[in-house]
Write a protein that holds these residues in place. Sequence first.
Motif, PDB file in Angstrom:
ATOM      1  N   UNK A  53     -59.661  11.786  80.841  1.00  0.00           N
ATOM      2  CA  UNK A  53     -59.010  12.585  81.555  1.00  0.00           C
ATOM      3  C   UNK A  53     -60.012  14.411  80.869  1.00  0.00           C
ATOM      4  N   UNK A  54     -60.288  14.700  81.161  1.00  0.00           N
ATOM      5  CA  UNK A  54     -61.146  15.803  80.611  1.00  0.00           C
ATOM      6  C   UNK A  54     -61.559  17.479  81.490  1.00  0.00           C
ATOM      7  N   UNK A  55     -60.943  18.221  81.765  1.00  0.00           N
ATOM      8  CA  UNK A  55     -61.481  19.158  82.263  1.00  0.00           C
ATOM      9  C   UNK A  55     -61.276  21.090  82.089  1.00  0.00           C
ATOM     10  N   UNK A  56     -61.767  21.383  81.408  1.00  0.00           N
ATOM     11  CA  UNK A  56     -60.926  22.429  80.752  1.00  0.00           C
ATOM     12  C   UNK A  56     -59.349  22.014  80.269  1.00  0.00           C
ATOM     13  N   UNK A  57     -59.655  21.320  78.955  1.00  0.00           N
ATOM     14  CA  UNK A  57     -59.190  20.457  78.181  1.00  0.00           C
ATOM     15  C   UNK A  57     -58.230  19.764  78.775  1.00  0.00           C
ATOM     16  N   UNK A  58     -57.568  18.758  77.841  1.00  0.00           N
ATOM     17  CA  UNK A  58     -56.814  16.851  78.663  1.00  0.00           C
ATOM     18  C   UNK A  58     -56.345  17.462  79.536  1.00  0.00           C
ATOM     19  N   UNK A  59     -56.809  17.007  80.523  1.00  0.00           N
ATOM     20  CA  UNK A  59     -55.988  16.513  82.182  1.00  0.00           C
ATOM     21  C   UNK A  59     -54.681  16.024  81.672  1.00  0.00           C
ATOM     22  N   UNK A  60     -53.131  16.641  82.131  1.00  0.00           N
ATOM     23  CA  UNK A  60     -51.979  15.866  81.865  1.00  0.00           C
ATOM     24  C   UNK A  60     -51.464  16.332  83.419  1.00  0.00           C
ATOM     25  N   UNK A  61     -50.015  15.615  83.271  1.00  0.00           N
ATOM     26  CA  UNK A  61     -49.197  16.250  83.975  1.00  0.00           C
ATOM     27  C   UNK A  61     -48.374  16.822  84.079  1.00  0.00           C
ATOM     28  N   UNK A  62     -46.931  17.006  84.463  1.00  0.00           N
ATOM     29  CA  UNK A  62     -46.010  18.307  84.337  1.00  0.00           C
ATOM     30  C   UNK A  62     -45.541  17.195  82.853  1.00  0.00           C
ATOM     31  N   UNK A  75     -47.013  16.260  79.997  1.00  0.00           N
ATOM     32  CA  UNK A  75     -48.585  16.284  79.382  1.00  0.00           C
ATOM     33  C   UNK A  75     -48.371  15.302  78.774  1.00  0.00           C
ATOM     34  N   UNK A  76     -48.300  13.626  79.712  1.00  0.00           N
ATOM     35  CA  UNK A  76     -48.625  12.235  79.912  1.00  0.00           C
ATOM     36  C   UNK A  76     -50.660  12.603  80.333  1.00  0.00           C
ATOM     37  N   UNK A  77     -51.229  11.653  79.909  1.00  0.00           N
ATOM     38  CA  UNK A  77     -52.429  12.071  79.983  1.00  0.00           C
ATOM     39  C   UNK A  77     -52.711  10.477  81.364  1.00  0.00           C
ATOM     40  N   UNK A  78     -54.341  10.890  80.589  1.00  0.00           N
ATOM     41  CA  UNK A  78     -54.611   9.229  81.795  1.00  0.00           C
ATOM     42  C   UNK A  78     -54.175   8.380  81.296  1.00  0.00           C
ATOM     43  N   UNK A  79     -53.772   8.195  79.913  1.00  0.00           N
ATOM     44  CA  UNK A  79     -53.011   7.386  79.258  1.00  0.00           C
ATOM     45  C   UNK A  79     -52.287   6.800  79.058  1.00  0.00           C
ATOM     46  N   UNK A  80     -51.154   5.954  79.071  1.00  0.00           N
ATOM     47  CA  UNK A  80     -49.466   6.182  79.117  1.00  0.00           C
ATOM     48  C   UNK A  80     -48.647   6.409  78.829  1.00  0.00           C
ATOM     49  N   UNK A  81     -49.882   6.031  77.604  1.00  0.00           N
ATOM     50  CA  UNK A  81     -48.804   6.132  75.767  1.00  0.00           C
ATOM     51  C   UNK A  81     -49.761   7.597  75.146  1.00  0.00           C
ATOM     52  N   UNK A  82     -50.390   7.900  75.523  1.00  0.00           N
ATOM     53  CA  UNK A  82     -51.097   9.239  75.238  1.00  0.00           C
ATOM     54  C   UNK A  82     -50.763  10.648  75.824  1.00  0.00           C
ATOM     55  N   UNK A  83     -50.485  11.208  75.224  1.00  0.00           N
ATOM     56  CA  UNK A  83     -49.757  12.918  75.675  1.00  0.00           C
ATOM     57  C   UNK A  83     -50.498  13.542  74.505  1.00  0.00           C
ATOM     58  N   UNK A  84     -50.354  14.935  75.334  1.00  0.00           N
ATOM     59  CA  UNK A  84     -51.403  16.072  74.723  1.00  0.00           C
ATOM     60  C   UNK A  84     -50.426  17.575  75.174  1.00  0.00           C
ATOM     61  N   UNK A  85     -50.547  18.678  74.445  1.00  0.00           N
ATOM     62  CA  UNK A  85     -49.144  19.651  74.076  1.00  0.00           C
ATOM     63  C   UNK A  85     -50.756  20.412  73.324  1.00  0.00           C
ATOM     64  N   UNK A  86     -50.023  22.046  74.230  1.00  0.00           N
ATOM     65  CA  UNK A  86     -50.554  23.273  73.514  1.00  0.00           C
ATOM     66  C   UNK A  86     -51.996  23.776  73.564  1.00  0.00           C
ATOM     67  N   UNK A  87     -52.647  24.379  72.784  1.00  0.00           N
ATOM     68  CA  UNK A  87     -53.593  24.585  73.727  1.00  0.00           C
ATOM     69  C   UNK A  87     -55.116  24.140  74.514  1.00  0.00           C
ATOM     70  N   UNK A  88     -55.118  22.885  73.663  1.00  0.00           N
ATOM     71  CA  UNK A  88     -55.531  21.663  74.311  1.00  0.00           C
ATOM     72  C   UNK A  88     -54.838  21.241  75.678  1.00  0.00           C
TER      73      UNK A  88
END
Length: 407
Positions: free
Chosen positions: A256-265, A267-280
Amino acid sequence: MADDRTFVVVGGGLAGAKAAEQLRERGFEGRVVLLAGEDHLPYERPPLSKDYLKTGEGLDDAFVHDEGWYAGHDVDVRTGTRVASVDRGAHAVVLEGGERLQYDRLLLATGSTPRRLDLPGADLDGVLTLRTIEDSDRLRAELREGRRVVLVGGGWIGLEVASAAREAGAEVTVLEALDLPLVRVLGQRVARVFADLHRDHGVDLRTHVTVEELVGEDGHVTGVRLGDGTVLDADVVVVGVGAAPNVELAQDAGLEVDNGVLADAVGRTSDPDVFVVGDVANVEHPFLGRRVRVEHWANALNQPQVVVAAMLDQDGPEPELPFFFSDQYDLGLEYRGLGSPDDDVVVRGDLPGREFMAFWLRGGVVTAGMNVNVWDVGDAVEALIRSRAQVDPDRLADVAVPLENLT
């Protein structure tokens, strides 16, 4: 038992390097692979528009770790390595050369890319952006006595470059579409301080202008045509109109993407094994009560502590408040929180003398604070914001009242 898991970090900036550091500090003993698209080890970017841009010195201090640290902590860091795709079904990243790396958990730290102008002449030589070491090197070569430098965009990067260019003796013009630079962040009253600062240092700051075309000769930029037909001579044009999050990998992988990669507080994305951090990362912020995507250095420094803890199924710290700093001429500042130009603004100290604090209030509650040439107040400002206390504006403006006494 040995940990046979593999955690892959995609992105070689500060956030990616700090994530690798946190994995080891938090006891992860499995395989860590850090994929850095640039040919350098991960480095911090603030010096590129500050001291390194001005002097060409101090680059070694910008690198997060030296090569020995990665070897000593068994981090497989691969520079000049780009990821072509993420196969979430197979838990693999596919490198541009075709190699597949299996992962148990994946961290995307892909950062952002400076926006380009969608105008005729935008691809001419001498039209520069600032993001990488090489960008800073190219720009520094242009910042010298008598060179005509035009900056399109009056944001933080643009104004820092303007400061460096003036200190180098260049003739500087800043073009801003709105009535003041930084007005969307700071509001009218405080933004005017920065407009005056640059004009006092000889910058030709033009507001309410539009750019129609970049003109050139023999493939090199020679000027900027404005909406009213005026052509400004230029030896170099620096584009500072913001940055776009690098979401392509995530988007192509179906996240899920909207002005960056959407994640919870955490950094967990819509895939529970993929996380996101930083500018994106466009993450939920529990204190602010909404999503935020923060491109500043402090976020890349601190957010990995939160995200890596979650990757390891551990309890981590609360997310930090947004923070950034800037240096322009003899003005230094720190900003904490997240205000709005529509908030009420209270100034404490000497605004004309550029030695003051500014606070943004919504409903009498402080949402953000900025200290300008006033130091050692950061903890008090953060405590005031986090208190959510109703504050008397008159007492807030009174330098005789300690900030600690306002809550």
